[in-house]
Design an enzyme around this catalytic site. Structure first.
Site, short mmCIF file in Angstrom:
data_model
loop_
_atom_site.label_atom_id
_atom_site.label_comp_id
_atom_site.label_asym_id
_atom_site.label_seq_id
_atom_site.Cartn_x
_atom_site.Cartn_y
_atom_site.Cartn_z
CB THR A 161 4.79 21.41 18.94
OG1 THR A 161 4.56 22.77 19.26
CG2 THR A 161 5.71 20.77 19.98
CG HIS A 162 1.07 22.83 16.67
ND1 HIS A 162 -0.24 22.38 16.60
CD2 HIS A 162 1.42 22.79 17.97
CE1 HIS A 162 -0.66 22.10 17.83
NE2 HIS A 162 0.34 22.33 18.69
CB SER A 284 15.43 20.23 -12.79
OG SER A 284 14.77 20.85 -13.87
CE LYS A 290 13.71 22.56 -8.66
NZ LYS A 290 13.08 22.61 -7.36
CG ASN A 292 14.84 18.67 -7.16
OD1 ASN A 292 14.76 19.73 -6.54
ND2 ASN A 292 14.57 18.57 -8.45
CE1 TYR A 324 -4.18 -22.28 -1.82
CE2 TYR A 324 -5.81 -23.08 -3.39
CZ TYR A 324 -4.65 -22.39 -3.12
OH TYR A 324 -3.95 -21.80 -4.14
CD GLN A 329 -1.29 -18.72 -7.82
OE1 GLN A 329 -1.26 -19.94 -7.80
NE2 GLN A 329 -1.58 -18.03 -8.90
CE LYS A 332 3.28 -17.66 -4.88
NZ LYS A 332 3.19 -19.08 -5.29
N1 ARG Z 1 0.57 -21.79 -6.43
C1 ARG Z 1 -0.45 -22.17 -5.52
C2 ARG Z 1 -0.64 -21.11 -4.42
O1 ARG Z 1 0.24 -20.35 -4.20
C3 ARG Z 1 -0.12 -23.48 -4.87
C4 ARG Z 1 -1.25 -24.13 -4.20
C5 ARG Z 1 -2.24 -24.63 -5.21
N2 ARG Z 1 -3.28 -25.38 -4.53
C6 ARG Z 1 -4.41 -25.63 -5.09
N3 ARG Z 1 -5.30 -26.30 -4.37
N4 ARG Z 1 -4.69 -25.26 -6.31
O2 ARG Z 1 -1.66 -21.04 -3.80
#
Ligand code: ARG
Length: 463
Positions: A161-162, A284, A290, A292, A324, A329, A332
């Site tokens: 601990t610690h 290294s 070394k 590592n 939206y 986008q 993603k």
């Molecule tokens: N590539 C776009 C995204 O991932 C698709 C949707 C586009 N929609 C829009 N209303 N421009 O968001």
């Protein structure tokens, strides 16, 4: 340079097109098969729509579209599917290919749909698949740790601990403790999975359409648990499930970074409890001696990055207006990157744990008298001394030692101290069946759901 023509826009400035398209032509390749699956479900549902004077697409046309989508998906699986900048994204690349091959039928498949619900479906199908694979890798790592714990038996290890020596522990307790933390992370991944397992298709741009869409039907075809009821809510959910997944991944990675850090510490020459196989260490360019643990240092770094990705996702959503917005986008690559980092980390750690060697003598030699202090005080309790008096008797001896004075302190045998603790979950009371049962149950549930998802995909695309 001339302005470019795309499916949706007659003219777009090339720089604006490049900026708005971003990395979609590359990132969307991961979505291509799922996009074909979503479109196959949509076109099937369109062909079954009741109450229209004339069907939008006939049953035969739907079958032809599914066949063509199956071909496109097969190309994508082979890495032979291309998204051009003029397509902007996978959705319009698929529509372009369908139209090239099927003529007017290709132009009908987007009826009653927006790219907003389309991409939301793609992302959720892709995520479900990836989460289940990440869960399998999580179980595999936990199983490696459990097996490593079982193999090292009750080799005594100084519990800290610690970071200071604290109480007798064992390599088995250390390894299975980490395994249990990792198995617990399945709960967070499952929460992310449940949020991903709902169908936004049919919400269109976020407000529905004046067509009798059967959202239950696409839900069933795509093997989702239920539709997202409210169409506006479905559009608002874009980004939220990505953020939830990143939060689960960030927490998982934080757990993994602690495992990595323990392994770095315990394999330092000053500790030398563990040894990393030589081929897992990097050298290294100047210091020939070394070996590592770079691999484990990078686990810490990836954990930090995934936390950053989670922060980026929530920051991106913060105060965004309803409906939206193109900002979405950018969610993603955040979730895709997070999955990539976490899954690669799970796999490399399973390998490192499998190769980890224990130096039992170094582990035993590290037991300084203080490690037994609590056990010694408890032996006084067994002989009738009240706990606080026993504590002070031992405390006074160690205080004298700390000040550089002479004092007699009792020591024990590390192996006996480890064996003496027998209640549930302590050094002598680790029940490996608990881990094996959890691992088996998790794998069964994961493979059932992966099977259902892929069966639905095969049924729609004939792959
Ligand atoms: N590539 C776009 C995204 O991932 C698709 C949707 C586009 N929609 C829009 N209303 N421009 O968001």
């Amino acid at each position: 340079m001339k302005n470019r023509k795309t499916i949706t826009d007659s003219t777009v400035d090339p720089d604006v097109l490049a900026y708005t398209v971003g990395d979609d032509p590359v990132l969307d390749l991961s979505l291509a098969v799922w996009d074909c699956m979503g479109t196959a479900a949509h076109v099937t549902m369109l062909s079954e729509m009741k109450g229209l004077a004339r069907p939008v697409v006939t049953t035969r046309e739907a079958a032809a579209a599914r066949r063509e989508l199956g071909r496109i998906a097969a190309l994508a699986e082979k890495g032979k599917f291309e998204i051009r900048i003029d397509d902007q994204d996978v959705h319009m690349a698929v529509e372009r290919m369908l139209t090239e091959r099927l003529g007017d039928l290709g132009k009908k498949i987007h009826t009653g749909r927006s790219r907003n619900d389309q991409v939301a479906v793609d992302v959720r199908l892709h995520m479900k698949d990836e989460i289940l694979r990440a869960e399998t890798e999580t179980v595999t790592l936990a199983a490696e740790l459990q097996a490593f714990g079982a193999k090292s038996g009750a080799v005594p290890l100084v519990g800290r601990t610690h970071l200071q020596p604290a109480m007798p522990s064992s390599v088995e307790m250390w390894a299975t403790g980490h395994a249990e933390m990792i198995l617990d992370q399945l709960e967070n991944l499952e929460a992310a999975y449940r949020l991903a397992d709902v169908n936004p298709l049919g919400s269109a741009a976020g407000y529905g359409v004046p067509l009798p869409l059967d959202r239950r039907r696409t839900t069933e075809l795509l093997a989702f648990s239920r539709p997202i009821h409210n169409c506006f809510g479905a559009s608002m959910a874009r980004g939220e499930c990505e953020a939830a997944l990143l939060s689960a991944l960030a927490q998982l990675m934080a757990v993994l970074s602690r495992l990595a850090e323990d392994m770095i510490l315990f394999s330092m020459p000053e500790f030398a409890y563990f040894r990393l196989p030589r081929e897992y260490c990097t050298g290294s360019s100047i210091m020939p001696q070394k070996f590592n643990p770079d691999v484990l240092e990078l686990v810490r770094s990836k954990a930090a990055q995934v936390l950053g990705l989670q922060t980026a996702a929530i920051s991106l959503l913060h105060a965004m207006p309803g409906g939206y917005n193109r900002d979405l986008q950018d969610c993603k690559w955040l979730y895709m990157k997070g999955l990539d980092l976490a899954r690669r980390t799970l796999r490399i750690l399973a390998k490192v744990v499998k190769g980890l060697k224990v130096d039992a003598e170094k582990c035993r030699a590290a037991f300084t008298p203080g490690v037994f202090a609590t056990d010694v005080a408890l032996m006084k309790v067994a002989a009738g001394t009240p706990w606080r008096d026993a504590y002070h008797e031992v405390r006074d001896q160690f205080a004298a030692l700390y000040d550089g004075k002479r004092a007699e302190v009792a020591v024990m045998d590390p192996d006996e101290a480890v064996a003496a603790k027998t209640h549930e979950g302590t050094t002598g009371g680790i029940d490996h069946r608990i881990y094996l049962r959890r691992e088996k149950a998790a794998l069964k549930s994961i493979s059932g759901r992966l099977g259902a998802l892929h069966a639905a995909r095969r049924a729609l695309l004939g792959m």
